[in-house]
Design a protein around this motif. Structure first.
Motif, PDB file in Angstrom:
ATOM      1  N   LEU A  32       3.195   2.919  -9.647  1.00 54.07           N
ATOM      2  CA  LEU A  32       3.230   1.922  -8.640  1.00 54.07           C
ATOM      3  C   LEU A  32       1.979   1.057  -8.879  1.00 54.07           C
ATOM      4  CD1 LEU A  32       3.887   4.575  -5.945  1.00 54.07           C
ATOM      5  CD2 LEU A  32       5.130   2.326  -6.171  1.00 54.07           C
ATOM      6  N   ALA A  33       0.615   1.738  -9.122  1.00 57.24           N
ATOM      7  CA  ALA A  33      -0.338   0.855  -9.425  1.00 57.24           C
ATOM      8  C   ALA A  33      -0.348  -0.128 -10.678  1.00 57.24           C
ATOM      9  CB  ALA A  33      -1.731   1.911  -9.654  1.00 57.24           C
ATOM     10  N   ARG A  34       0.342   0.055 -11.565  1.00 59.05           N
ATOM     11  CA  ARG A  34       0.602  -0.773 -12.710  1.00 59.05           C
ATOM     12  C   ARG A  34       1.288  -1.923 -12.019  1.00 59.05           C
ATOM     13  NH1 ARG A  34       3.922  -2.302 -16.514  1.00 59.05           N
ATOM     14  NH2 ARG A  34       5.747  -1.123 -15.797  1.00 59.05           N
ATOM     15  N   ARG A  35       2.415  -1.873 -11.147  1.00 58.52           N
ATOM     16  CA  ARG A  35       2.993  -2.903 -10.750  1.00 58.52           C
ATOM     17  C   ARG A  35       2.435  -3.527  -9.423  1.00 58.52           C
ATOM     18  NH1 ARG A  35       8.635  -2.757 -12.518  1.00 58.52           N
ATOM     19  NH2 ARG A  35       8.715  -1.111 -14.051  1.00 58.52           N
ATOM     20  N   GLY A  36       1.105  -3.277  -9.333  1.00 56.65           N
ATOM     21  CA  GLY A  36       0.310  -3.878  -8.265  1.00 56.65           C
ATOM     22  C   GLY A  36      -0.002  -3.305  -6.920  1.00 56.65           C
ATOM     23  N   ALA A  37       0.648  -2.183  -6.534  1.00 54.09           N
ATOM     24  CA  ALA A  37       0.187  -1.435  -5.529  1.00 54.09           C
ATOM     25  C   ALA A  37      -0.842  -0.987  -5.398  1.00 54.09           C
ATOM     26  CB  ALA A  37       1.249  -0.284  -5.181  1.00 54.09           C
ATOM     27  N   ARG A  38      -1.418  -0.845  -4.095  1.00 51.12           N
ATOM     28  CA  ARG A  38      -2.916  -0.054  -3.916  1.00 51.12           C
ATOM     29  C   ARG A  38      -2.279   1.136  -3.377  1.00 51.12           C
ATOM     30  NH1 ARG A  38      -5.358  -4.237   0.061  1.00 51.12           N
ATOM     31  NH2 ARG A  38      -2.920  -4.624   0.721  1.00 51.12           N
ATOM     32  N   VAL A  39      -2.845   2.441  -4.089  1.00 51.67           N
ATOM     33  CA  VAL A  39      -2.270   3.641  -4.106  1.00 51.67           C
ATOM     34  C   VAL A  39      -3.378   4.653  -3.423  1.00 51.67           C
ATOM     35  CG1 VAL A  39      -1.296   5.411  -5.321  1.00 51.67           C
ATOM     36  CG2 VAL A  39      -1.025   3.080  -5.837  1.00 51.67           C
ATOM     37  N   VAL A  40      -2.963   5.560  -2.324  1.00 58.16           N
ATOM     38  CA  VAL A  40      -3.654   6.346  -2.080  1.00 58.16           C
ATOM     39  C   VAL A  40      -3.202   7.745  -2.807  1.00 58.16           C
ATOM     40  CG1 VAL A  40      -3.992   8.078   0.206  1.00 58.16           C
ATOM     41  CG2 VAL A  40      -4.255   5.736   0.361  1.00 58.16           C
ATOM     42  N   VAL A  41      -3.948   8.254  -3.667  1.00 55.99           N
ATOM     43  CA  VAL A  41      -3.601   9.493  -4.590  1.00 55.99           C
ATOM     44  C   VAL A  41      -4.108  10.770  -3.822  1.00 55.99           C
ATOM     45  CG1 VAL A  41      -3.996  10.703  -6.649  1.00 55.99           C
ATOM     46  CG2 VAL A  41      -4.027   8.215  -6.748  1.00 55.99           C
ATOM     47  N   ASN A  42      -3.222  11.418  -2.999  1.00 58.15           N
ATOM     48  CA  ASN A  42      -3.524  12.516  -2.302  1.00 58.15           C
ATOM     49  C   ASN A  42      -3.164  13.879  -3.420  1.00 58.15           C
ATOM     50  OD1 ASN A  42      -1.482  14.607  -0.531  1.00 58.15           O
ATOM     51  ND2 ASN A  42      -3.558  14.480   0.234  1.00 58.15           N
ATOM     52  N   ASP A  43      -4.213  14.805  -3.271  1.00 60.85           N
ATOM     53  CA  ASP A  43      -3.832  15.928  -3.847  1.00 60.85           C
ATOM     54  C   ASP A  43      -4.679  17.013  -3.389  1.00 60.85           C
ATOM     55  OD1 ASP A  43      -3.669  18.174  -5.735  1.00 60.85           O
ATOM     56  OD2 ASP A  43      -1.928  16.904  -6.636  1.00 60.85           O
ATOM     57  N   LEU A  44      -4.545  18.117  -2.866  1.00 63.49           N
ATOM     58  CA  LEU A  44      -5.432  19.224  -2.555  1.00 63.49           C
ATOM     59  C   LEU A  44      -6.109  19.783  -3.733  1.00 63.49           C
ATOM     60  CD1 LEU A  44      -6.783  20.760   0.235  1.00 63.49           C
ATOM     61  CD2 LEU A  44      -4.641  22.426  -0.452  1.00 63.49           C
ATOM     62  N   VAL A  79       0.940  -1.143   0.046  1.00 62.88           N
ATOM     63  CA  VAL A  79       0.025   0.154   0.133  1.00 62.88           C
ATOM     64  C   VAL A  79       0.899   1.412  -0.046  1.00 62.88           C
ATOM     65  CG1 VAL A  79      -1.919   1.228   1.251  1.00 62.88           C
ATOM     66  CG2 VAL A  79      -1.977  -1.247   1.218  1.00 62.88           C
ATOM     67  N   ALA A  80       0.759   2.128  -0.787  1.00 61.76           N
ATOM     68  CA  ALA A  80       1.632   3.504  -1.027  1.00 61.76           C
ATOM     69  C   ALA A  80       0.731   4.442  -0.771  1.00 61.76           C
ATOM     70  CB  ALA A  80       2.274   3.226  -2.709  1.00 61.76           C
ATOM     71  N   ILE A  81       1.217   5.473  -0.349  1.00 62.28           N
ATOM     72  CA  ILE A  81       0.733   6.884  -0.413  1.00 62.28           C
ATOM     73  C   ILE A  81       1.787   7.862  -1.227  1.00 62.28           C
ATOM     74  CG2 ILE A  81       0.220   8.993   1.108  1.00 62.28           C
ATOM     75  CD1 ILE A  81      -0.203   7.125   3.396  1.00 62.28           C
ATOM     76  N   VAL A  82       0.998   8.414  -2.221  1.00 64.81           N
ATOM     77  CA  VAL A  82       1.868   9.593  -3.038  1.00 64.81           C
ATOM     78  C   VAL A  82       1.002  10.890  -2.880  1.00 64.81           C
ATOM     79  CG1 VAL A  82       2.660  10.114  -4.993  1.00 64.81           C
ATOM     80  CG2 VAL A  82       2.181   7.664  -4.653  1.00 64.81           C
ATOM     81  N   THR A  83       1.790  11.784  -2.165  1.00 66.51           N
ATOM     82  CA  THR A  83       1.177  13.108  -1.960  1.00 66.51           C
ATOM     83  C   THR A  83       1.585  13.983  -3.157  1.00 66.51           C
ATOM     84  OG1 THR A  83       3.014  14.253  -1.015  1.00 66.51           O
ATOM     85  CG2 THR A  83       1.578  12.989   0.584  1.00 66.51           C
ATOM     86  N   GLY A  84       0.472  14.919  -3.339  1.00 63.39           N
ATOM     87  CA  GLY A  84       0.784  15.857  -4.382  1.00 63.39           C
ATOM     88  C   GLY A  84       0.596  15.056  -5.804  1.00 63.39           C
ATOM     89  N   ALA A  85      -0.328  13.944  -5.630  1.00 63.55           N
ATOM     90  CA  ALA A  85      -0.332  12.885  -7.153  1.00 63.55           C
ATOM     91  C   ALA A  85      -1.364  13.539  -8.022  1.00 63.55           C
ATOM     92  CB  ALA A  85      -0.297  11.556  -6.486  1.00 63.55           C
ATOM     93  N   GLY A  86      -2.128  14.469  -8.022  1.00 64.18           N
ATOM     94  CA  GLY A  86      -2.907  15.129  -8.825  1.00 64.18           C
ATOM     95  C   GLY A  86      -2.441  15.227 -10.348  1.00 64.18           C
ATOM     96  N   GLY A  87      -0.867  15.408 -10.533  1.00 65.46           N
ATOM     97  CA  GLY A  87      -0.302  15.775 -11.906  1.00 65.46           C
ATOM     98  C   GLY A  87       1.084  15.516 -11.425  1.00 65.46           C
TER      99      GLY A  87
END
Length: 297
Positions: A28-40, A10-18
């Motif tokens: 990360l998702a393509r390689r199988g991780a479940r991802v929290v996409v954080n972006d304000l 499980v991965a958190i990526v901040t500022g991941a809206g662009g």
């Protein structure tokens, strides 16, 4: 050799809206991780918000068969950082990887810099890394595994005109990286940093024609490796740009020694003090102390 995979992670990526964060999250998702996409979803200067930025990345991940959730909390407060980690735990049960990527720009020459230009930049880049990583760190320590990748910059490592706020925050992240690397190594946690140069919303006006060679996708492979189980290093910083990957490091010259010396002695031996021949690369303060003891004895 086998491909790097993140199945079950499980991965958190901040500022991941662009930009860089989006590229990291998608890979990360393509390689199988479940991802929290954080972006304000704010502007480059950190103003406003737009929930659609993160959701569009999540939609892209799920359309490709991956798993992801959107989060719109700000990294710049303790409450926001905890909420980001809580969203990972609620959706996926744990956290294995934190990619601290969120950032804003408020450039101004130092003599014109105001608290309104300084404090938000420090809060997002430096304090944001603290606020997101700490609640995730508690989970990583408990489970005996974790990976953290911080986003520094050559503006901090080398200095850049008009970016005293940004440069201070980015070099602060190097110190943050080094300390966490030392604290985490006995718990199976590795912490490294990148200093990327890439064409994003924040840099496209600065890079000119060179920007076409500096796509975010050229930075992501190094982040993926540093975030993987196979990562062999801890507490290191890598310059990543346009397909070029290199290591930044802090070196210590042999220097010069004379007990009871004067300012004039320093002046007269300054070339020797600065001479880089025979430098060492200490892993932590004990490395410098070891050199010091050897010299003094």
């Amino acid at each position: 050799m086998s491909d790097l995979t993140f199945d079950g992670k499980v991965a958190i990526v901040t500022g991941a809206g662009g930009g860089l964060g989006k590229s990291h999250a998608l890979e990360l998702a393509r390689r199988g991780a479940r991802v929290v996409v954080n972006d304000l979803g704010g502007s480059v200067s950190g103003e406003g918000d737009n929930a659609s930025a993160a959701q569009l990345v999540v939609d892209e991940i799920t359309a490709a068969g991956g798993e992801a959730v959107a989060n719109h909390d700000s990294v710049a407060t303790p409450e926001g950082g905890k909420a980001i980690v809580d969203s990972a735990v609620e959706a996926f049960g744990t956290v294995d990887i934190v990619i601290n990527n969120a950032g804003i720009l408020r450039d101004k020459t130092f003599h014109n810099m105001t608290p309104e230009l300084l404090e938000p930049v420090i809060s997002v880049h430096l304090l944001g890394a603290f606020y997101v990583t700490q609640p995730a760190w508690l989970i990583m320590r408990e489970k005996g595994y974790g990976r953290v990748v911080n986003t520094s910059s050559n503006s901090g490592l080398l200095g850049n005109f008009g970016q005293a706020n940004y440069g201070a925050a980015k070099l602060g992240l190097v110190g943050f990286t080094r300390v966490l690397a030392n604290e985490g190594k006995s718990k199976g946690i590795k912490v490294n940093a990148i200093a990327p140069v890439a064409k994003t919303r924040m840099t496209e006006d600065l890079l000119g024609p060179l920007g076409d060679k500096l796509e975010p996708s050229e930075v992501t492979p190094t982040v993926i490796y540093l975030a993987s189980e196979e990562c062999p290093v801890n507490g290191e910083v890598y310059s990543v740009a346009g397909g070029v990957v290199a290591r930044y490091f802090i070196g210590l010259t042999p220097g010069w020694y004379a007990e009871g010396h004067s300012a004039e002695d320093v002046r007269d031996h300054f070339d020797q003090i600065r001479d880089e021949t025979g430098y060492i690369v200490p892993e932590d303060p004990s490395g410098e102390l070891k050199k010091l003891l050897e010299t003094l004895s």
